[in-house]
Design an enzyme around this catalytic site. Structure first.
Site, PDB file in Angstrom:
ATOM      1  N   GLU A 111      33.129  43.691  41.191  1.00 26.25           N
ATOM      2  CA  GLU A 111      32.229  42.969  40.281  1.00 26.25           C
ATOM      3  C   GLU A 111      31.132  43.917  39.804  1.00 26.25           C
ATOM      4  O   GLU A 111      30.401  44.495  40.609  1.00 26.25           O
ATOM      5  CB  GLU A 111      31.591  41.768  40.983  1.00 26.25           C
ATOM      6  CG  GLU A 111      32.520  40.589  41.215  1.00 26.25           C
ATOM      7  CD  GLU A 111      32.693  39.706  39.974  1.00 26.25           C
ATOM      8  OE1 GLU A 111      32.072  39.987  38.924  1.00 26.25           O
ATOM      9  OE2 GLU A 111      33.470  38.733  40.081  1.00 26.25           O
ATOM     10  N   HIS A 153      40.086  41.717  34.614  1.00 20.91           N
ATOM     11  CA  HIS A 153      40.339  40.321  34.962  1.00 20.91           C
ATOM     12  C   HIS A 153      41.053  39.617  33.798  1.00 20.91           C
ATOM     13  O   HIS A 153      41.962  38.816  33.994  1.00 20.91           O
ATOM     14  CB  HIS A 153      39.007  39.629  35.296  1.00 20.91           C
ATOM     15  CG  HIS A 153      39.158  38.328  36.008  1.00 20.91           C
ATOM     16  ND1 HIS A 153      38.126  37.452  36.169  1.00 20.91           N
ATOM     17  CD2 HIS A 153      40.235  37.749  36.605  1.00 20.91           C
ATOM     18  CE1 HIS A 153      38.562  36.382  36.845  1.00 20.91           C
ATOM     19  NE2 HIS A 153      39.828  36.543  37.113  1.00 20.91           N
TER      20      HIS A 153
END
Ligand SMILES: [Zn+2]
Length: 263
Positions: A111, A153
């Protein structure tokens, strides 16, 4: 170093060591489980998509949220490890790549702090890109992860996700040996396919996207799901224009990528 903390004693063996030397320290999240099927062989990159990094870190470590990632990259390039690499972090959600749907079991999730599209798409900082490159290079080396399996993603969940987005500098990673990229074919005229088109050429284009790894039904109908896959592809591989139209530049870039994996 005893006494340097000012507390008067050293914490006894309580600080776990990160799996990667790029991570400064462990900041544990309880949100993980057992991997199914062995060692990770892909990396999934995300942006946090929240107003601040602190809010994202709280969410990724809150047991109620049931989300996490292995690593967390601050704007200043500082890296935290939230989940051990041996464990299955909860970052990809419903996803698919090359026919595999348990992406969390196969991957390491990173992240990167950035508020994303909803937060006005500010640029990623040079320091965090530098840290992300070092982290990915280290993880790829230790787990022998193929270059074409460092993905967004949005690549594995094109209908739901658009992170880390078209502003993420994939070319900077590629220049340092991280990820798979080809120089995008220039945007020009020529035949293109878009929402509503039907026929054998559409079927062929869908098959090409499937061959590279995207989850796409080869129906010969350029439907909304096909458009989402084209957008996801463009966000990663032809960032100059993200419009969901399979133009000649998009198709040629895809062809070159497929050829590069087979080579
Ligand atoms: Zn994400």
């Amino acid at each position: 170093m005893a006494g340097s903390s000012g507390v008067g004693y050293e914490a006894p063996m309580s600080q776990p060591k990160p799996d990667s030397p790029v991570a400064a320290k462990v900041f544990p999240s309880p949100n993980h489980g057992e991997r199914k099927g062995g060692a990770p062989d892909m990396i999934i990159l995300h942006y946090t998509g929240m107003p601040t990094g602190a809010e994202a870190l709280i969410r990724l470590t809150n047991p109620v949220s049931e989300v996490s990632a292995h690593y967390f990259v601050w704007e200043d390039g500082g890296v935290l490890q939230l989940v051990p690499e041996a464990r299955r972090a909860w970052h990809a959600g419903i996803a698919n790549w090359k026919g595999e749907s348990d992406i969390n079991s196969r991957s390491i999730g990173i992240e990167i702090v950035n508020p994303g599209h909803e937060g006005g798409s500010p640029p990623f900082t040079p320091a965090q890109i530098e840290a992300t490159i070092s982290l990915c290079a280290d993880i790829c080396a230790r787990h022998a992860i193929p270059r074409e399996r460092v993905l967004a993603h949005s690549d594995v969940a094109p209908a739901r996700k658009c992170d880390p987005g078209e502003l993420f500098p994939w070319d900077a990673l590629h220049a340092r040996g991280v990820g798979h990229l080809v120089t995008p074919a220039p945007i020009s005229g020529g035949r293109f396919f878009a929402l509503g088109d039907e026929g054998q050429p559409v079927q062929a284009v869908q098959a090409m996207f499937g061959l590279y790894g995207y989850a796409i039904a080869v129906t010969g109908v350029f439907d909304a799901a096909t458009e989402q896959v084209v957008r996801a592809f463009q966000r990663h591989f032809r960032r100059e224009r993200v419009d969901g139209v399979a133009d000649a530049s998009t198709i040629t870039t895809l062809r070159d990528l497929i050829a590069g994996v087979r080579a």
